[in-house]
Each structure stands twice: as C-alpha cells, then as structure tokens.
Write a protein that holds these residues in place. Structure first.
Motif, PDB file in Angstrom:
ATOM      1  N   THR A 103       0.764  -0.677   0.128  1.00  0.00           N
ATOM      2  CA  THR A 103       0.180   0.018  -0.458  1.00  0.00           C
ATOM      3  C   THR A 103       0.587   1.231  -0.222  1.00  0.00           C
ATOM      4  O   THR A 103       0.487   1.834  -0.859  1.00  0.00           O
ATOM      5  CB  THR A 103      -1.018   0.262   1.536  1.00  0.00           C
ATOM      6  OG1 THR A 103      -2.252  -1.106   0.821  1.00  0.00           O
ATOM      7  CG2 THR A 103      -1.988   1.360   0.946  1.00  0.00           C
ATOM      8  N   GLU A 159       3.860   1.084  -1.204  1.00  0.00           N
ATOM      9  CA  GLU A 159       5.030   1.317  -2.226  1.00  0.00           C
ATOM     10  C   GLU A 159       3.925   2.062  -3.463  1.00  0.00           C
ATOM     11  O   GLU A 159       4.152   3.409  -4.235  1.00  0.00           O
ATOM     12  CB  GLU A 159       5.043   0.399  -2.564  1.00  0.00           C
ATOM     13  CG  GLU A 159       6.305   0.047  -3.802  1.00  0.00           C
ATOM     14  CD  GLU A 159       5.365   0.524  -5.630  1.00  0.00           C
ATOM     15  OE1 GLU A 159       6.101   0.898  -6.143  1.00  0.00           O
ATOM     16  OE2 GLU A 159       4.585   0.065  -5.814  1.00  0.00           O
ATOM     17  N   LYS A 160       2.623   1.892  -3.496  1.00  0.00           N
ATOM     18  CA  LYS A 160       1.655   2.253  -4.553  1.00  0.00           C
ATOM     19  C   LYS A 160       1.478   3.846  -4.016  1.00  0.00           C
ATOM     20  O   LYS A 160       1.642   4.833  -4.878  1.00  0.00           O
ATOM     21  CB  LYS A 160       0.026   1.976  -4.121  1.00  0.00           C
ATOM     22  CG  LYS A 160       0.257   0.585  -4.704  1.00  0.00           C
ATOM     23  CD  LYS A 160      -0.853  -0.257  -4.679  1.00  0.00           C
ATOM     24  CE  LYS A 160      -1.039  -1.188  -5.493  1.00  0.00           C
ATOM     25  NZ  LYS A 160      -2.050  -1.916  -4.888  1.00  0.00           N
ATOM     26  N   ARG A 161       1.500   4.685  -2.994  1.00  0.00           N
ATOM     27  CA  ARG A 161       1.260   6.170  -2.712  1.00  0.00           C
ATOM     28  C   ARG A 161       2.748   6.356  -2.311  1.00  0.00           C
ATOM     29  O   ARG A 161       2.702   8.175  -1.923  1.00  0.00           O
ATOM     30  CB  ARG A 161       0.563   5.296  -1.206  1.00  0.00           C
ATOM     31  CG  ARG A 161      -0.690   5.250  -1.022  1.00  0.00           C
ATOM     32  CD  ARG A 161      -1.095   6.143   0.134  1.00  0.00           C
ATOM     33  NE  ARG A 161      -1.886   4.761   0.825  1.00  0.00           N
ATOM     34  CZ  ARG A 161      -3.064   4.618   1.612  1.00  0.00           C
ATOM     35  NH1 ARG A 161      -2.890   4.816   2.861  1.00  0.00           N
ATOM     36  NH2 ARG A 161      -4.663   4.301   1.794  1.00  0.00           N
ATOM     37  N   GLY A 162       3.466   5.403  -2.925  1.00  0.00           N
ATOM     38  CA  GLY A 162       5.018   6.614  -3.616  1.00  0.00           C
ATOM     39  C   GLY A 162       6.187   6.560  -1.828  1.00  0.00           C
ATOM     40  O   GLY A 162       6.992   7.757  -2.190  1.00  0.00           O
ATOM     41  N   TYR A 163       5.934   5.675  -1.019  1.00  0.00           N
ATOM     42  CA  TYR A 163       6.426   5.861  -0.008  1.00  0.00           C
ATOM     43  C   TYR A 163       7.441   4.912   0.834  1.00  0.00           C
ATOM     44  O   TYR A 163       8.746   5.141   1.161  1.00  0.00           O
ATOM     45  CB  TYR A 163       5.574   5.858   1.503  1.00  0.00           C
ATOM     46  CG  TYR A 163       5.356   7.588   1.320  1.00  0.00           C
ATOM     47  CD1 TYR A 163       5.806   9.143   1.576  1.00  0.00           C
ATOM     48  CD2 TYR A 163       3.369   7.197   1.761  1.00  0.00           C
ATOM     49  CE1 TYR A 163       4.620   9.841   1.393  1.00  0.00           C
ATOM     50  CE2 TYR A 163       2.143   8.188   0.982  1.00  0.00           C
ATOM     51  CZ  TYR A 163       3.077   9.294   0.706  1.00  0.00           C
ATOM     52  OH  TYR A 163       2.141  10.587   0.948  1.00  0.00           O
ATOM     53  N   LYS A 195      10.445   1.728  -1.436  1.00  0.00           N
ATOM     54  CA  LYS A 195      10.941   1.373  -2.134  1.00  0.00           C
ATOM     55  C   LYS A 195      11.125  -0.363  -3.019  1.00  0.00           C
ATOM     56  O   LYS A 195      11.276  -1.463  -1.498  1.00  0.00           O
ATOM     57  CB  LYS A 195      11.715   1.614  -2.842  1.00  0.00           C
ATOM     58  CG  LYS A 195      13.006   1.034  -3.865  1.00  0.00           C
ATOM     59  CD  LYS A 195      13.929   1.790  -3.667  1.00  0.00           C
ATOM     60  CE  LYS A 195      15.433   1.170  -5.547  1.00  0.00           C
ATOM     61  NZ  LYS A 195      16.000   1.641  -5.391  1.00  0.00           N
ATOM     62  N   TRP A 208      12.167  -4.064   0.142  1.00  0.00           N
ATOM     63  CA  TRP A 208      10.448  -3.292   1.098  1.00  0.00           C
ATOM     64  C   TRP A 208      11.282  -2.542   1.837  1.00  0.00           C
ATOM     65  O   TRP A 208      10.661  -3.049   3.473  1.00  0.00           O
ATOM     66  CB  TRP A 208       9.469  -4.756   1.432  1.00  0.00           C
ATOM     67  CG  TRP A 208       9.114  -4.974  -0.132  1.00  0.00           C
ATOM     68  CD1 TRP A 208       9.849  -6.092  -0.430  1.00  0.00           C
ATOM     69  CD2 TRP A 208       8.271  -4.248  -1.252  1.00  0.00           C
ATOM     70  NE1 TRP A 208       9.018  -6.508  -2.132  1.00  0.00           N
ATOM     71  CE2 TRP A 208       7.854  -5.538  -2.669  1.00  0.00           C
ATOM     72  CE3 TRP A 208       7.431  -3.774  -1.799  1.00  0.00           C
ATOM     73  CZ2 TRP A 208       7.627  -5.664  -3.232  1.00  0.00           C
ATOM     74  CZ3 TRP A 208       6.867  -3.105  -1.787  1.00  0.00           C
ATOM     75  CH2 TRP A 208       6.788  -3.645  -2.965  1.00  0.00           C
ATOM     76  N   ALA A 261       9.574   4.165   6.000  1.00  0.00           N
ATOM     77  CA  ALA A 261       8.924   5.650   5.672  1.00  0.00           C
ATOM     78  C   ALA A 261       8.696   5.459   6.820  1.00  0.00           C
ATOM     79  O   ALA A 261       7.768   6.995   6.964  1.00  0.00           O
ATOM     80  CB  ALA A 261       7.701   4.944   4.603  1.00  0.00           C
ATOM     81  N   HIS A 303       8.907   9.472   6.208  1.00  0.00           N
ATOM     82  CA  HIS A 303       7.586  10.002   5.968  1.00  0.00           C
ATOM     83  C   HIS A 303       6.058   9.618   7.341  1.00  0.00           C
ATOM     84  O   HIS A 303       5.826   8.221   6.852  1.00  0.00           O
ATOM     85  CB  HIS A 303       6.863   9.479   4.808  1.00  0.00           C
ATOM     86  CG  HIS A 303       7.664   9.799   3.778  1.00  0.00           C
ATOM     87  ND1 HIS A 303       7.854  11.396   2.612  1.00  0.00           N
ATOM     88  CD2 HIS A 303       8.935   8.893   2.543  1.00  0.00           C
ATOM     89  CE1 HIS A 303       8.398  11.545   2.112  1.00  0.00           C
ATOM     90  NE2 HIS A 303       9.155   9.821   1.719  1.00  0.00           N
ATOM     91  N   PHE A 313       3.190  -5.085  -9.490  1.00  0.00           N
ATOM     92  CA  PHE A 313       3.262  -4.605 -10.202  1.00  0.00           C
ATOM     93  C   PHE A 313       1.830  -4.774 -10.735  1.00  0.00           C
ATOM     94  O   PHE A 313       1.271  -3.147 -11.233  1.00  0.00           O
ATOM     95  CB  PHE A 313       3.547  -3.652 -10.611  1.00  0.00           C
ATOM     96  CG  PHE A 313       5.217  -2.930  -9.650  1.00  0.00           C
ATOM     97  CD1 PHE A 313       5.432  -2.353  -8.902  1.00  0.00           C
ATOM     98  CD2 PHE A 313       6.281  -3.277 -10.279  1.00  0.00           C
ATOM     99  CE1 PHE A 313       6.827  -2.597  -8.475  1.00  0.00           C
ATOM    100  CE2 PHE A 313       7.895  -3.182  -9.740  1.00  0.00           C
ATOM    101  CZ  PHE A 313       7.893  -2.431  -8.592  1.00  0.00           C
TER     102      PHE A 313
END
Length: 360
Positions: free
Chosen positions: A32, A34-38, A40, A44, A48, A52, A257
C-alpha cells in the motif's frame, strides 16, 4: 447497530482470545505504501517510518478506524542484515507510531519480526538468533504488548528467542496447504511452533483468503491430532491467487506491480471473515493488498459477535443498503445482500485469461 468505541482498560492479547473475543488485525503496509510513493519495492525496507511518518501514521489510523484492534509495527525487513545502520532507529520509530495510534482506541501494539535474509544461504543458528534478539531488545524497550514472528521460515528459532521476553508470542508462516520449503506440512509446522512456545499460530501473506483458510484447517487438524491447543490467527493476501505455486503470489507474473485485477472485493472479505470465524479462528486480519475497507468488512461481518461497529461504518450501509436512495431503479435493486453475495465481477479486460501460469 450503531458504531461505537470500546470503553474500559485494555485487555492483553491472550486475555482477549481466551475469552473468545474476536481480534481484528490490520492490513497491508508495504504494498500500500509503495503504491502511495513511500516505499521502494525490492527488500521492501520500511524507512518510511522515519522519512514519512505522517504517511505511516495515517495508514495506522485508517486501519484503527476500520475496526482493527492490533497495530503491528511497520518493521518488516528492519533488521541488521537488511538495513545495516538504520535498523534500530526504524524499529524504535515504528513502535512509537504504532503506540501513538493504538492509544487512540482499544488497540494493542504488536512488535513484528520477519525472516532474515541469510537463512536460505547459511543455517547459522547463533547468527540468526542474534538478529532476532536485536529486534526483540528494541521491542522490549518500547514495551510492545505482544510479539509476532511474521514470514519466518526459521520460525522455531524465532519463537525460542521471543520466549526470552515475558510477552505472548504469535507466529504466522507464509505457507500454503503444501507446507513449507522443506515440505513440512502445515499441521506439523503448527505443532512444532506450539511446542517451541508460541501461544498463537497461523498463516499470513503469500496466498489469498480461500487458500489460507485451507491451510488453517490443516494446522488446526495437526494440533488436534497432537493433543495441543493454541489460538489461531490468519492474515492472508487481499488478492485472489488460486493459480500461484508453492511459493505463493511472488511467483505470479503480475507480482508486484500488476495485481490490481486480483483485488478481493469487500464482499469476498466478509465471506472470508465468516468462514474463518466458523473454523475457530479468532485473530483475523490481512496482509499485502488488504486495504482499510477490507478490515472494515471483517468488522462489519463479525459485528454481532463483537457487539459493535467501527467508526468507519458510519457512512457505509450494510450490504449496499445505502444504494436504496439512488435515483436509478436498477441501482436501487442492488441494495441487498443477495445481489453482492452472488456477484461474479468482471475484470474489464477483453481477452485476458482468468488465471496465470506461475514462473516456478
């Protein structure tokens, strides 16, 4: 049944399970975020929580509001062999975020330990136990409520280390009905984990809800045959993956992906929650692909047993009942349980196969 909170002092995980209470876990963080850009993809690793923290905190909050009463620390792969110098800071920050959000509701904090990256290449028990013990020291310092050994193929060693603390230990293995990488059956895995000291055993990740429940049946049968007792826990994928191989969804060509076409509906998850409960599982949650609305589906399905709905149900009508206000009569006709229970959703992709061929 109106949404409500749970008043009073927090009970521990074993106290809850031993009283027959349903414990709802949380869901997906790695995929989730990763999809939001936080995060890699690859190892994994969960930096974050430091880079973040607001993103991680928000996801914890969404799971809490959806009905989860366990906040698992976002510490997957946060060990010395995967992160070198950052791992201690990541573990500590993850504990703080989970504790902050858990304090806003009737939730416990679970310290999550994952497999090491070295086990497949060198079966060095002392080295691997040292890696587990390093994480355990941070979790003890941060006073987590209980410990989850997640994704660990070297699970018995993990349990032996975690039992050095005074906290309850839960172990979930990422295996399907065929068993682990050494062909040890699910029933035998459960027996070995309980004998090593685990109070809660089950499966997580790698396989979808239906397959994971089949594995749980085998674990339960193995424990019964051995005359052992343990609480059962299941946290499957939020994806349908009946066509994957023994290693699970990582062998599917869509991983990681292109999995969106496989996402389970909220109605699939309500069915899963009921079947898990009927099997005797009382710790029910999700792993990769499990979004907050999936957790809400568990909480809504098991609301009669829990005695309340989560805050996230305030604007969600049971079984599509909110559609009875729609201006279109054919959409109003969908405001019933039978419609959604019997729906066979289409993928919307012309000429695509329904299943894939795993790479292995």
């Amino acid at each position: 049944m109106a949404p409500a909170g749970r008043p009073g002092a927090k009970k521990g995980i074993l106290e809850r399970l031993e009283s027959g209470e349903v414990v709802i876990g949380d869901g997906s963080f790695l995929i989730t975020l990763e999809k939001r850009g936080y995060v890699k993809a690859g190892l994994w690793t969960p930096e974050a929580v430091i880079e973040h923290p607001d993103a991680v905190r928000q996801l914890h909050m969404e799971f809490l509001r959806a009905g989860s009463n366990v906040m698992q620390t976002f510490t997957f792969s946060a060990s010395e062999d995967n992160m070198e110098s950052k791992w201690e800071d990541v573990n500590a920050a993850a504990c703080d975020l989970a504790r902050e959000v858990a304090g806003k509701g009737d939730a416990l904090v679970a310290g999550g330990i994952c497999q090491t990256s070295i086990y497949k290449y060198q079966k060095d028990e002392a080295r691997i136990k040292k890696l587990f013990r390093q994480q355990l020291e941070v979790f003890a310092w941060k006073n987590v409520d209980f410990l989850i050994a997640e994704h660990v193929e070297e699970a018995v060693w993990a349990v032996e280390v975690l039992k050095e603390s005074d906290r309850p230990v839960a172990v979930t293995m990422c295996i399907g009905p065929e068993g682990d990488m050494h062909d040890i059956t699910p029933g035998e895995c459960a027996v070995r984990l309980v004998k090593a000291g685990a109070s809660i055993v089950g499966v997580n990740c790698r396989f979808g809800p239906d397959t994971s429940l089949k594995t749980m049946e085998l674990m339960k049968e193995g424990l019964e045959w051995a005359g052992l007792k343990a609480h059962l826990m299941v946290q499957p994928l939020g994806f349908h993956a009946p066509d994957c191989g023994k290693e699970g969804f990582v062998d599917l060509p869509e991983y990681p992906f292109g999995l969106e076409s496989r996402v389970a509906t909220r109605w699939d998850i309500q069915k899963y929650a009921r079947e898990a409960y009927n099997l005797g599982v009382r710790y029910i949650g999700g792993c990769c692909g499990f979004e907050p609305y999936h957790i809400r589906a568990i909480a809504e399905e098991l609301a009669p047993e829990r005695g309340f709905l989560p805050p996230a149900s305030e604007k969600h009508g049971s079984w599509g009942s909110g559609l009875d206000m729609h201006t279109k009569p054919w959409i109003r006709a969908r405001a019933r349980r039978e419609y959604w229970e019997n729906l066979l959703p289409a993928s919307g992709r012309p000429f695509c196969p329904s299943l894939s061929k795993p790479d292995f």
